[in-house]
Enzyme design. Sequence first.
Site, short mmCIF file in Angstrom:
data_model
loop_
_atom_site.label_atom_id
_atom_site.label_comp_id
_atom_site.label_asym_id
_atom_site.label_seq_id
_atom_site.Cartn_x
_atom_site.Cartn_y
_atom_site.Cartn_z
N GLU A 447 5.30 68.21 13.18
CA GLU A 447 5.64 67.43 14.40
C GLU A 447 6.98 67.90 14.98
O GLU A 447 7.77 67.10 15.45
CB GLU A 447 5.70 65.92 14.13
CG GLU A 447 4.53 65.31 13.44
CD GLU A 447 3.20 65.58 14.13
OE1 GLU A 447 3.20 66.05 15.28
OE2 GLU A 447 2.18 65.34 13.50
N GLY A 448 7.23 69.20 14.94
CA GLY A 448 8.52 69.74 15.39
C GLY A 448 9.46 69.72 14.20
O GLY A 448 9.79 68.65 13.69
#
Length: 582
Positions: A447-448
Amino acid sequence: MPTYDAPLKQIRLALNHAAEASGLAAIPSMQESLGDVIDAVLEGAARFAGEVLSPLNPIGDRTPARCTPEGVTTSPGFADAYARFRADGWTALGAPADDGGMGLSTLVGAACGEMWAGANLAFAMCPEVAVGAVEALRHHAPAELRDRYLPQLVSGEWTASMALTEPQAGSDLSTLRTRAEPDPARDGSWRLFGRKIYISWGDHDFTDNIVHLVLARTPDAPEGLKGISLFLVPKRVSGANGALVANDIRAISIEHKMGIRASPTCAMVLGERDGARGWLVGGLNEGLACMFTMMNTMRLGVGIHSLGVAERALQLARAHAHDRHQGRTSAGPNRPIIEHADVRRMLLQMKALVGAARGLVYLTAATLDVENFGASSGASSLAAGDAKRASASPRASLLTPIVKAWVSEVAVEVASLGVQIHGGTGYVDDAEISQIYRDARIGPIFEGTNYIQAQDLLGRKIIRDRCVTLNALLDDVQRTAERLPACDLRTQMLANCANLREVATTLAREAESDPNLVGSVAHHFLQWLGVVIGGWQWCLYADDDPQTAAFYAAHVLPRARMHEAIVRSGSEAFAAVAPTSI
Ligand SMILES: Cc1cc2nc3c(=O)[nH]c(=O)nc-3n(C[C@H](O)[C@H](O)[C@H](O)COP(=O)(O)OP(=O)(O)OC[C@H]3O[C@@H](n4cnc5c(N)ncnc54)[C@H](O)[C@@H]3O)c2cc1C
């Protein structure tokens, strides 16, 4: 091995404090949804976590999902658990009533999510992706797509996946190659061709259909991030007679992973035949902005999941520290290891970090609820002068990267301490704490990555914002600290508020002439702010648990000084170091 035991008392306490601190509790229509009815929801979620999910957790670790020519087969017992999860209505918890959901707050969703992830992270990730997809579709999909897909996603009849990553495009999505071409039938649909990797729950045997949200490029799209569009690509589409038939997308393999082994991480291929049918969500070339709606939900989700895992590590370590007898203490020989000061230090560290993380996660969820309430009720209904509601949106944006990055690193630290308390028992594969440690490690990566979060926080949410949102947050932190009687926690918190303001202002000024500055200090700035916001939570809980609040001040908050010193050192230590010399 004890099963997951939901910390309902702590959850209720954190929920109340978050509702107060965010301003949620002051909104009349929200008071009802925070009242007694919530206790029944929390108890139900806790039962599901303890009785259904927790016993499956080690099974999923030892018998991971498998990829077969017919598709992915999930770990034993998982499909039945999903059927129960769905039948009990848990998939509909947070969705608005208009879409068939229960319309409960994000805050209550976070509390339930913490428990499910603590009991079984790999399982909890599956419904979480659907929550993010519902958000993206609600905000960006045309009405006919919403009508066709939202009811099934909310009821849990179908699940979702988020398909961004490709072999050459991880953190940098500008190099995406999956392409979408207008369908030759010219019926408004598209045909997609390409490969995606690392797609969580990209295939499984829980449901008949899966709604994939896929980033792709259309012909003649601009280069880079500006040329990416978002498509809804179902695993099965309606055939000629209305029955579902296979779309041209499938999982070709799944990864063998360090942790979350029951969660199938799929390599997917689209367009082996005539192209996977897809429908545009949002405008052409606006895919990244649309996907951000989903990603922000998922980033809060990583914080929620990491909190759950950290709480589980604390439970396991606490139980082990009481059970395991070793060494002499003042009480005599062969005593429970919890009687040794260093074991108590580790346990208190875990407890103090988990409490801080829970406060931050719930505060962010409650702030999002305040923001959503403001949006759904229209600006005119905002009480004049109610600064909390007006500032909820930028504050939630500021807190989201901290929740994702700080809490996920806290979870790794807490799980590692949990292994340490178990000694050699914690290092063997059969120990649940060893699984928890491996499971927790994904949080800082997906998620990043946490660096992406730190850069987003310092570059976009603080410097580009000219420190306005940060300073307003620090005003609230300061006010809470000032209410404490004289103590170490109060003194350190007030000093940190002043120092954070000063350093942020200096960074904003110096970043204009030093292009390396943000990248060099962003990690430590985020960690510093995380530790301080954690301290804010302990200011709020100081009356409820003064011992752990004092421990946080003595053993965790001093880290702020280290992070501050590194941030103040700027980019100098990097500037002279050539990549080839490391
Ligand atoms: C178990 C698992 C599940 C996943 N689920 C999904 C999913 O459901 N859907 C999906 O689309 N993807 C998914 N992913 C992919 C995940 O989001 C990526 O792994 C992640 O975004 C990082 O990309 P990467 O692995 O290519 O690492 P890289 O981008 O190669 O990064 C490697 C390192 O370099 C650093 N770095 C990279 N660029 C920069 C920069 N510009 N400045 C400074 N540092 C930089 C990173 O911070 C990191 O430390 C999953 C991955 C895993 C392992």
